[in-house]
Write a protein that holds these residues in place. Structure first.
Motif, mmCIF file in Angstrom:
data_model
loop_
_atom_site.group_PDB
_atom_site.id
_atom_site.type_symbol
_atom_site.label_atom_id
_atom_site.label_comp_id
_atom_site.label_asym_id
_atom_site.label_seq_id
_atom_site.Cartn_x
_atom_site.Cartn_y
_atom_site.Cartn_z
ATOM 1 N N SER A 88 -1.882 1.460 -2.451
ATOM 2 C CA SER A 88 -1.036 0.258 -2.458
ATOM 3 C C SER A 88 -0.809 -0.254 -3.878
ATOM 4 O O SER A 88 0.109 -1.032 -4.111
ATOM 5 C CB SER A 88 -1.650 -0.843 -1.595
ATOM 6 N N LEU A 89 -1.623 0.188 -4.815
ATOM 7 C CA LEU A 89 -1.433 -0.210 -6.215
ATOM 8 C C LEU A 89 -0.202 0.445 -6.844
ATOM 9 O O LEU A 89 0.181 0.086 -7.956
ATOM 10 C CB LEU A 89 -2.674 0.139 -7.039
ATOM 11 N N LEU A 90 0.413 1.382 -6.144
ATOM 12 C CA LEU A 90 1.630 2.020 -6.645
ATOM 13 C C LEU A 90 2.899 1.214 -6.318
ATOM 14 O O LEU A 90 3.980 1.577 -6.762
ATOM 15 C CB LEU A 90 1.755 3.431 -6.067
ATOM 16 N N MET A 91 2.754 0.132 -5.576
ATOM 17 C CA MET A 91 3.922 -0.681 -5.219
ATOM 18 C C MET A 91 4.661 -1.254 -6.434
ATOM 19 O O MET A 91 5.882 -1.376 -6.391
ATOM 20 C CB MET A 91 3.515 -1.803 -4.263
ATOM 21 N N PRO A 92 3.988 -1.610 -7.528
ATOM 22 C CA PRO A 92 4.760 -2.063 -8.695
ATOM 23 C C PRO A 92 5.754 -1.014 -9.206
ATOM 24 O O PRO A 92 6.761 -1.374 -9.819
ATOM 25 C CB PRO A 92 3.684 -2.377 -9.734
ATOM 26 N N ILE A 101 6.010 -6.456 -5.440
ATOM 27 C CA ILE A 101 4.856 -7.096 -6.076
ATOM 28 C C ILE A 101 4.143 -8.000 -5.089
ATOM 29 O O ILE A 101 2.919 -7.926 -4.919
ATOM 30 C CB ILE A 101 5.293 -7.885 -7.329
ATOM 31 N N TYR A 102 4.880 -8.863 -4.423
ATOM 32 C CA TYR A 102 4.242 -9.838 -3.545
ATOM 33 C C TYR A 102 3.706 -9.204 -2.265
ATOM 34 O O TYR A 102 2.705 -9.676 -1.720
ATOM 35 C CB TYR A 102 5.188 -10.999 -3.263
ATOM 36 N N MET A 103 4.319 -8.154 -1.781
ATOM 37 C CA MET A 103 3.754 -7.447 -0.633
ATOM 38 C C MET A 103 2.442 -6.772 -1.022
ATOM 39 O O MET A 103 1.482 -6.759 -0.249
ATOM 40 C CB MET A 103 4.750 -6.432 -0.076
ATOM 41 N N SER A 104 2.383 -6.233 -2.222
ATOM 42 C CA SER A 104 1.153 -5.611 -2.705
ATOM 43 C C SER A 104 0.037 -6.646 -2.854
ATOM 44 O O SER A 104 -1.121 -6.394 -2.496
ATOM 45 C CB SER A 104 1.421 -4.922 -4.041
ATOM 46 N N VAL A 105 0.375 -7.809 -3.368
ATOM 47 C CA VAL A 105 -0.621 -8.885 -3.487
ATOM 48 C C VAL A 105 -1.094 -9.319 -2.102
ATOM 49 O O VAL A 105 -2.283 -9.580 -1.885
ATOM 50 C CB VAL A 105 -0.037 -10.074 -4.285
ATOM 51 N N GLY A 106 -0.186 -9.361 -1.141
ATOM 52 C CA GLY A 106 -0.556 -9.707 0.232
ATOM 53 C C GLY A 106 -1.528 -8.721 0.847
ATOM 54 O O GLY A 106 -2.423 -9.104 1.611
ATOM 55 N N CYS A 118 7.675 0.655 -7.249
ATOM 56 C CA CYS A 118 8.876 0.347 -6.460
ATOM 57 C C CYS A 118 9.640 -0.812 -7.088
ATOM 58 O O CYS A 118 10.870 -0.821 -7.069
ATOM 59 C CB CYS A 118 8.496 0.011 -5.022
ATOM 60 N N HIS A 119 8.917 -1.766 -7.632
ATOM 61 C CA HIS A 119 9.590 -2.876 -8.322
ATOM 62 C C HIS A 119 10.366 -2.359 -9.529
ATOM 63 O O HIS A 119 11.515 -2.741 -9.748
ATOM 64 C CB HIS A 119 8.564 -3.931 -8.762
ATOM 65 N N LEU A 120 9.729 -1.498 -10.307
ATOM 66 C CA LEU A 120 10.394 -0.977 -11.507
ATOM 67 C C LEU A 120 11.591 -0.097 -11.169
ATOM 68 O O LEU A 120 12.583 -0.087 -11.884
ATOM 69 C CB LEU A 120 9.392 -0.190 -12.352
ATOM 70 N N ILE A 121 11.509 0.644 -10.082
ATOM 71 C CA ILE A 121 12.586 1.567 -9.733
ATOM 72 C C ILE A 121 13.725 0.869 -8.988
ATOM 73 O O ILE A 121 14.893 1.071 -9.296
ATOM 74 C CB ILE A 121 12.033 2.732 -8.887
ATOM 75 N N PHE A 122 13.386 0.022 -8.006
ATOM 76 C CA PHE A 122 14.406 -0.490 -7.100
ATOM 77 C C PHE A 122 14.810 -1.948 -7.301
ATOM 78 O O PHE A 122 15.887 -2.342 -6.867
ATOM 79 C CB PHE A 122 13.949 -0.326 -5.641
ATOM 80 N N GLU A 123 13.972 -2.760 -7.911
ATOM 81 C CA GLU A 123 14.311 -4.180 -7.966
ATOM 82 C C GLU A 123 13.927 -4.838 -9.292
ATOM 83 O O GLU A 123 13.258 -5.852 -9.316
ATOM 84 C CB GLU A 123 13.712 -4.939 -6.785
ATOM 85 N N ARG A 124 14.410 -4.282 -10.354
ATOM 86 C CA ARG A 124 14.142 -4.873 -11.675
ATOM 87 C C ARG A 124 14.769 -6.250 -11.831
ATOM 88 O O ARG A 124 14.322 -7.045 -12.633
ATOM 89 C CB ARG A 124 14.670 -3.966 -12.785
ATOM 90 N N GLU A 125 15.822 -6.522 -11.063
ATOM 91 C CA GLU A 125 16.496 -7.817 -11.171
ATOM 92 C C GLU A 125 15.689 -8.928 -10.525
ATOM 93 O O GLU A 125 15.888 -10.099 -10.827
ATOM 94 C CB GLU A 125 17.877 -7.783 -10.483
ATOM 95 N N SER A 126 14.818 -8.599 -9.615
ATOM 96 C CA SER A 126 14.031 -9.600 -8.896
ATOM 97 C C SER A 126 12.947 -10.173 -9.801
ATOM 98 O O SER A 126 12.434 -9.498 -10.681
ATOM 99 C CB SER A 126 13.378 -8.976 -7.666
ATOM 100 N N TRP A 127 12.576 -11.408 -9.542
ATOM 101 C CA TRP A 127 11.607 -12.071 -10.402
ATOM 102 C C TRP A 127 10.187 -11.925 -9.868
ATOM 103 O O TRP A 127 9.962 -11.808 -8.679
ATOM 104 C CB TRP A 127 11.957 -13.526 -10.619
ATOM 105 N N ILE A 128 9.264 -11.928 -10.812
ATOM 106 C CA ILE A 128 7.839 -11.936 -10.485
ATOM 107 C C ILE A 128 7.297 -13.336 -10.745
ATOM 108 O O ILE A 128 6.596 -13.907 -9.926
ATOM 109 C CB ILE A 128 7.072 -10.884 -11.313
ATOM 110 N N ILE A 129 7.621 -13.888 -11.890
ATOM 111 C CA ILE A 129 7.270 -15.267 -12.222
ATOM 112 C C ILE A 129 8.452 -16.144 -11.823
ATOM 113 O O ILE A 129 9.588 -15.860 -12.219
ATOM 114 C CB ILE A 129 6.968 -15.398 -13.729
ATOM 115 N N PRO A 130 8.216 -17.186 -11.022
ATOM 116 C CA PRO A 130 9.327 -18.027 -10.561
ATOM 117 C C PRO A 130 10.147 -18.571 -11.726
ATOM 118 O O PRO A 130 9.589 -18.984 -12.751
ATOM 119 C CB PRO A 130 8.626 -19.162 -9.807
#
Length: 157
Positions: free
Chosen positions: A128-132, A68-73, A134-146
């Motif tokens: 690059s909009l497809l990066m989310p 998510i954050y790499m895509s925003v970058g 990757c979040h859903l597939i590989f890192e669901r445990e990681s946070w988006i909102i702190p």
């Protein structure tokens, strides 16, 4: 010990992984590159950077979402990277006030799309909009909102 990258570093890495190859090509050749090459090269290097970050970090639960954050970058640094690319082609930052205005307006995603159209990297930027995914597939445990923000909202602060 956890190996998490901070949000600002992920933003910067996302922008550098995506726009870096295009800037290197412009610095090397000093002229425009084939749009087909850019379309596959830029998202490809973003994915390589993402998987390298994912491979080297151990603990994922308390880490921010790299995808998510790499895509925003990518989107935040889009106008700056395209202006630098234009400067390397002997156009761009030579106009002074116009460049500053373009950088400020470039923080708006629709303007980044317009600049990418002229740059030849529109389809790469859209990919690059497809990066989310990757979040859903590989890192669901990681946070988006702190987590601190969620806690303060629950406590009513």
């Amino acid at each position: 010990m956890q190996r998490c990258l901070t949000v600002p570093r992920l933003l910067l890495l996302g922008g550098l992984c995506f726009w870096g190859p295009e800037l290197l090509i412009y610095a090397w050749t000093r002229h425009e590159t084939n749009a087909k090459i850019i379309t596959f090269l830029l998202p490809g290097t973003l994915l390589v950077g993402y998987f390298l970050i994912s491979f080297f970090r151990r603990a994922r639960q308390a880490c921010p979402s790299a995808a998510i954050y790499m895509s925003v970058g990518v989107w935040l640094l889009a106008s700056t990277a395209m202006l630098l690319g234009a400067t390397l082609q002997k156009a761009g930052f030579y106009t002074g006030v116009g460049s500053v205005a373009a950088l400020l307006i470039g923080l708006l995603p629709p303007y980044a799309l317009i600049m990418a159209t002229y740059d030849g990297s529109l389809f790469a930027l859209l990919l690059s909009l497809l990066m989310p995914l990757c979040h859903l597939i590989f890192e669901r445990e990681s946070w988006i909102i702190p987590p601190k923000w969620k806690l303060s909202v629950r406590q009513g602060r």
